[in-house]
Design an enzyme around this catalytic site. Structure first.
Site, mmCIF file in Angstrom:
data_model
loop_
_atom_site.group_PDB
_atom_site.id
_atom_site.type_symbol
_atom_site.label_atom_id
_atom_site.label_comp_id
_atom_site.label_asym_id
_atom_site.label_seq_id
_atom_site.Cartn_x
_atom_site.Cartn_y
_atom_site.Cartn_z
ATOM 1 N N ARG A 105 103.735 81.121 46.979
ATOM 2 C CA ARG A 105 103.853 82.539 47.376
ATOM 3 C C ARG A 105 102.522 82.936 47.978
ATOM 4 O O ARG A 105 101.491 82.884 47.305
ATOM 5 C CB ARG A 105 104.184 83.401 46.155
ATOM 6 C CG ARG A 105 104.057 84.884 46.438
ATOM 7 C CD ARG A 105 104.648 85.740 45.356
ATOM 8 N NE ARG A 105 106.093 85.708 45.409
ATOM 9 C CZ ARG A 105 106.880 86.594 44.786
ATOM 10 N NH1 ARG A 105 106.350 87.584 44.090
ATOM 11 N NH2 ARG A 105 108.188 86.506 44.877
ATOM 12 N N HIS A 132 111.512 85.708 52.673
ATOM 13 C CA HIS A 132 111.745 85.464 51.238
ATOM 14 C C HIS A 132 113.105 84.754 51.120
ATOM 15 O O HIS A 132 114.083 85.329 50.657
ATOM 16 C CB HIS A 132 111.727 86.806 50.491
ATOM 17 C CG HIS A 132 111.555 86.679 49.008
ATOM 18 N ND1 HIS A 132 111.395 85.476 48.363
ATOM 19 C CD2 HIS A 132 111.513 87.630 48.031
ATOM 20 C CE1 HIS A 132 111.267 85.691 47.059
ATOM 21 N NE2 HIS A 132 111.339 86.982 46.831
ATOM 22 N N GLN A 135 115.174 84.482 47.817
ATOM 23 C CA GLN A 135 115.803 85.761 47.482
ATOM 24 C C GLN A 135 117.097 85.931 48.275
ATOM 25 O O GLN A 135 118.144 86.266 47.722
ATOM 26 C CB GLN A 135 114.825 86.907 47.820
ATOM 27 C CG GLN A 135 115.387 88.282 47.545
ATOM 28 C CD GLN A 135 115.517 88.555 46.054
ATOM 29 O OE1 GLN A 135 114.573 88.382 45.304
ATOM 30 N NE2 GLN A 135 116.694 88.963 45.618
ATOM 31 N N ASP A 227 114.590 97.813 49.435
ATOM 32 C CA ASP A 227 113.408 97.147 48.854
ATOM 33 C C ASP A 227 112.265 98.163 48.902
ATOM 34 O O ASP A 227 112.390 99.233 49.515
ATOM 35 C CB ASP A 227 113.087 95.874 49.675
ATOM 36 C CG ASP A 227 111.891 95.088 49.116
ATOM 37 O OD1 ASP A 227 111.546 95.275 47.921
ATOM 38 O OD2 ASP A 227 111.294 94.287 49.868
ATOM 39 N N CYS A 267 116.044 93.634 45.493
ATOM 40 C CA CYS A 267 115.460 92.358 45.071
ATOM 41 C C CYS A 267 114.600 92.520 43.820
ATOM 42 O O CYS A 267 114.361 91.546 43.121
ATOM 43 C CB CYS A 267 114.636 91.765 46.213
ATOM 44 S SG CYS A 267 113.319 92.856 46.762
ATOM 45 N N ARG A 296 119.062 84.291 40.786
ATOM 46 C CA ARG A 296 117.884 83.588 41.297
ATOM 47 C C ARG A 296 117.706 82.246 40.574
ATOM 48 O O ARG A 296 117.298 81.251 41.167
ATOM 49 C CB ARG A 296 116.608 84.434 41.110
ATOM 50 C CG ARG A 296 116.525 85.729 41.907
ATOM 51 C CD ARG A 296 116.290 85.500 43.384
ATOM 52 N NE ARG A 296 115.131 84.667 43.667
ATOM 53 C CZ ARG A 296 113.878 85.090 43.761
ATOM 54 N NH1 ARG A 296 113.590 86.363 43.632
ATOM 55 N NH2 ARG A 296 112.875 84.252 44.042
HETATM 56 N N1 CP Z 1 112.342 89.544 43.808
HETATM 57 C C1 CP Z 1 111.243 88.834 43.525
HETATM 58 O O1 CP Z 1 110.881 87.891 44.226
HETATM 59 O O2 CP Z 1 110.581 89.238 42.408
HETATM 60 P P1 CP Z 1 109.144 88.751 41.933
HETATM 61 O O3 CP Z 1 108.130 89.362 42.855
HETATM 62 O O4 CP Z 1 109.021 89.296 40.528
HETATM 63 O O5 CP Z 1 109.085 87.258 41.960
HETATM 64 N N1 NVA Z 2 108.863 93.194 49.987
HETATM 65 C C1 NVA Z 2 108.348 92.942 48.658
HETATM 66 C C2 NVA Z 2 109.236 91.995 47.941
HETATM 67 C C3 NVA Z 2 108.843 91.694 46.523
HETATM 68 C C4 NVA Z 2 109.746 90.694 45.860
HETATM 69 C C5 NVA Z 2 106.930 92.433 48.754
HETATM 70 O O1 NVA Z 2 106.647 91.588 49.620
HETATM 71 O O2 NVA Z 2 106.091 92.875 47.975
#
Ligand code: CP
Ligand code: NVA
Length: 308
Positions: A105, A132, A135, A227, A267, A296
């Site tokens: 990530r 993502h 997701q 989101d 999400c 997930r």
């Molecule tokens: N939706 C999602 O990816 O959540 P996290 O940021 O908690 O991993």
């Molecule tokens: N759009 C959000 C998604 C988190 C799972 C971010 O990137 O923070």
């Protein structure tokens, strides 16, 4: 799919995405009858590099890997030599000597591409500024589960044209779902993503529309999705974003435009009172966010089993 990177759903065919979903359903069915454990990844190790926080992605990957018989290493960017300037390429090359897959990530999507090019093991995108995909794959599974089909449905995505929106558009346009995205002017998904999605839509027959009207997007929608307005790494823009996104909250007034049996998706993490009102996100009749989060786990299992 063995040995492939999982950086974007754009890299996978409709049939391959269908395969991921069907393997995920296989794992879910096994869970439901008490069979959580497998040995398919016995002795394999997944390194998970996190440059940003995570709850769902971290825990679901960790549990998935362990339940499939493997091991995981949680690696916080700040505690790696990456934080002192070692390149992502050198990191990827070294990790490949010890482990069988990397989930990362990161802030910049280009970091993932560099990592994947240097690593000799598969790299999975656990979220970047651009995409993502895990997701979106889980979301397709959840829509399929709730609606018994994924074609000829309409998704409305309301809010920021961000990573989650991009991957959902790619997933929808690959699989033949219609998607309407409503963003304030200036927050549309990137043009290169829209161009790519338009091509996928021609092939699958799905309809993709962009608008600045949340009502127009939600009209007759089967799925209403939102989101956060401020993604990780955008904290400095918070004040401006909260101003610009006013009018884009998913609330009871807005969902009146959707089909009667619409489902609400997010999400997570969510901010009640900002992008969604509490009476929508916590409405047990329409909101399916907990099942969405649960899925997930099965999607991660499917991705890991197919790729590693
Ligand atoms: N939706 C999602 O990816 O959540 P996290 O940021 O908690 O991993
Ligand atoms: N759009 C959000 C998604 C988190 C799972 C971010 O990137 O923070």
């Amino acid at each position: 799919m063995r040995g492939r990177d999982f950086l974007s759903l754009a890299d996978f065919s409709k049939e391959e995405i269908q395969k991921v979903l069907s393997v995920a359903f296989h794992f879910k069915r096994r869970h439901l009858v008490g069979n959580k454990y497998d040995t398919i990844l016995f002795g394999k190790t997944l390194a998970m590099i996190f440059e940003k926080p995570s709850t769902r992605t971290r825990v679901s990957f960790e549990v998935a890997m362990k339940q499939l018989g493997g091991f995981v290493l949680y690696l916080n960017w700040q505690t790696l030599q990456l934080s002192r300037g070692e390149t992502i390429q050198d990191t990827g090359r070294v990790l490949s000597k010890y482990i069988d897959g990397i989930m990362a990530r990161v802030y910049r999507h280009s970091s993932l591409i560099e990592l994947a090019e240097a690593a000799s093991v598969p790299v999975i995108n656990g979220l970047s500024n651009l995409f993502h995909p895990c997701q979106a794959a889980g979301d397709l599974m959840t829509i399929y589960e709730k609606k018994n089909r994924i074609t000829r449905l309409k998704i409305a995505f309301i809010g920021d044209g961000n990573n989650v929106c991009n991957s959902l558009m790619i997933g929808a346009s690959k699989m033949g779902l219609n998607i309407s995205v409503a963003t304030p002017p200036g927050y549309e998904p990137r043009s290169e993503v829209v161009e790519m999605v338009d091509k996928f839509a021609v092939k699958s027959g799905s309809k993709v529309t962009l608008t600045d009207s949340p009502q127009e997007a939600v009209r007759n929608a089967d799925v209403v999705y939102t989101d956060v307005w401020v993604s990780m790494g955008q904290e400095e823009e918070e004040e401006k974003r909260l101003r610009d996104f006013r009018g884009f909250q998913v609330n009871k007034e807005l969902v009146k435009y959707a089909k009667k049996d619409f489902i609400f998706m997010h999400c997570l993490p969510a901010h009640r009172g900002l992008e969604v009102s509490p009476d929508v996100i916590d409405d047990p009749l329409h909101s399916i966010i907990w099942d969405q989060a649960e899925n997930r786990l099965y999607i991660q299992k499917a991705i890991l089993a197919l790729i590693i």
